[in-house]
Scaffold this motif. Structure first.
Motif, PDB file in Angstrom:
ATOM      1  N   SER A  28      11.304  25.642  23.733  1.00  0.00           N
ATOM      2  CA  SER A  28      12.753  25.852  23.793  1.00  0.00           C
ATOM      3  C   SER A  28      13.472  24.652  23.191  1.00  0.00           C
ATOM      4  CB  SER A  28      13.211  26.096  25.226  1.00  0.00           C
ATOM      5  OG  SER A  28      12.885  24.998  26.045  1.00  0.00           O
ATOM      6  N   TYR A  29      14.651  24.922  22.663  1.00  0.00           N
ATOM      7  CA  TYR A  29      15.472  23.924  21.990  1.00  0.00           C
ATOM      8  C   TYR A  29      16.903  23.993  22.522  1.00  0.00           C
ATOM      9  CZ  TYR A  29      11.802  23.746  18.414  1.00  0.00           C
ATOM     10  OH  TYR A  29      10.613  23.607  17.755  1.00  0.00           O
ATOM     11  N   PRO A  30      17.670  22.905  22.393  1.00  0.00           N
ATOM     12  CA  PRO A  30      19.101  22.962  22.734  1.00  0.00           C
ATOM     13  C   PRO A  30      19.819  23.935  21.789  1.00  0.00           C
ATOM     14  CG  PRO A  30      18.371  20.684  22.542  1.00  0.00           C
ATOM     15  CD  PRO A  30      17.251  21.542  22.055  1.00  0.00           C
ATOM     16  N   ASP A  31      20.959  24.467  22.215  1.00  0.00           N
ATOM     17  CA  ASP A  31      21.696  25.457  21.429  1.00  0.00           C
ATOM     18  C   ASP A  31      22.130  24.946  20.056  1.00  0.00           C
ATOM     19  OD1 ASP A  31      21.465  27.415  23.340  1.00  0.00           O
ATOM     20  OD2 ASP A  31      23.361  26.903  24.323  1.00  0.00           O
ATOM     21  N   GLU A  32      22.354  23.650  19.913  1.00  0.00           N
ATOM     22  CA  GLU A  32      22.842  23.107  18.633  1.00  0.00           C
ATOM     23  C   GLU A  32      21.735  22.894  17.603  1.00  0.00           C
ATOM     24  OE1 GLU A  32      22.148  19.723  21.482  1.00  0.00           O
ATOM     25  OE2 GLU A  32      23.335  21.541  21.578  1.00  0.00           O
ATOM     26  N   THR A  33      20.511  23.220  17.937  1.00  0.00           N
ATOM     27  CA  THR A  33      19.384  23.065  17.014  1.00  0.00           C
ATOM     28  C   THR A  33      19.511  24.071  15.871  1.00  0.00           C
ATOM     29  OG1 THR A  33      17.972  22.430  18.858  1.00  0.00           O
ATOM     30  CG2 THR A  33      16.874  23.049  16.823  1.00  0.00           C
ATOM     31  N   ASP A  35      18.549  26.773  13.101  1.00  0.00           N
ATOM     32  CA  ASP A  35      17.517  27.814  13.088  1.00  0.00           C
ATOM     33  C   ASP A  35      16.332  27.422  12.214  1.00  0.00           C
ATOM     34  OD1 ASP A  35      18.967  29.415  14.796  1.00  0.00           O
ATOM     35  OD2 ASP A  35      19.915  30.566  13.181  1.00  0.00           O
ATOM     36  N   LYS A  57      16.397  35.479  23.018  1.00  0.00           N
ATOM     37  CA  LYS A  57      17.762  35.649  22.517  1.00  0.00           C
ATOM     38  C   LYS A  57      18.770  34.858  23.350  1.00  0.00           C
ATOM     39  CE  LYS A  57      16.332  38.555  19.477  1.00  0.00           C
ATOM     40  NZ  LYS A  57      15.968  38.031  18.192  1.00  0.00           N
ATOM     41  N   ILE A  59      18.169  32.036  25.108  1.00  0.00           N
ATOM     42  CA  ILE A  59      17.957  30.620  24.831  1.00  0.00           C
ATOM     43  C   ILE A  59      17.376  30.512  23.434  1.00  0.00           C
ATOM     44  CG2 ILE A  59      17.561  29.995  27.242  1.00  0.00           C
ATOM     45  CD1 ILE A  59      14.546  29.869  26.567  1.00  0.00           C
ATOM     46  N   LYS A  60      17.501  29.356  22.825  1.00  0.00           N
ATOM     47  CA  LYS A  60      16.926  29.154  21.499  1.00  0.00           C
ATOM     48  C   LYS A  60      15.480  28.741  21.695  1.00  0.00           C
ATOM     49  CE  LYS A  60      19.349  28.118  18.086  1.00  0.00           C
ATOM     50  NZ  LYS A  60      20.047  27.732  16.893  1.00  0.00           N
TER      51      LYS A  60
END
Length: 94
Positions: A28-33, A35, A57, A59-60
């Protein structure tokens, strides 16, 4: 006879090399990562013989079956974005 023995030995060696222990993981990654970072990590796992089993979907991130050897490089790829790699396991309340 010798050719047959060497052929069988080569097949066994190849089979042992391709049946590495794979771990079920969640990345998992923070939302600002971006794509592109997530896609690069997924491609590294696939290139190492792993399998992406689910793309999240809400979480990133994604779930995968991955050889242990590639996990360190995936962690390094996402180091700037604080990639979290954890073993996928059953959770229950007793």
């Amino acid at each position: 006879m010798r050719f047959a023995f060497l052929s069988i030995l080569a097949i066994i060696t190849l089979a042992m090399a391709t049946t590495q222990a794979k771990k079920n993981i969640i990345v998992s990654y923070p939302d600002e990562t971006p794509d592109s970072v997530v896609e690069q990590a997924k491609q590294a796992i696939i290139d190492a013989g792993g399998l992406i089993t689910h793309e999240y979907k809400l979480i990133k991130g994604f779930a995968a079956q991955s050889p242990a050897k590639v996990l360190e490089s995936v962690q390094t790829m996402g180091q700037q974005y604080n990639a979290v790699i954890e073993e996928d396991q059953m959770v229950s309340i007793n």
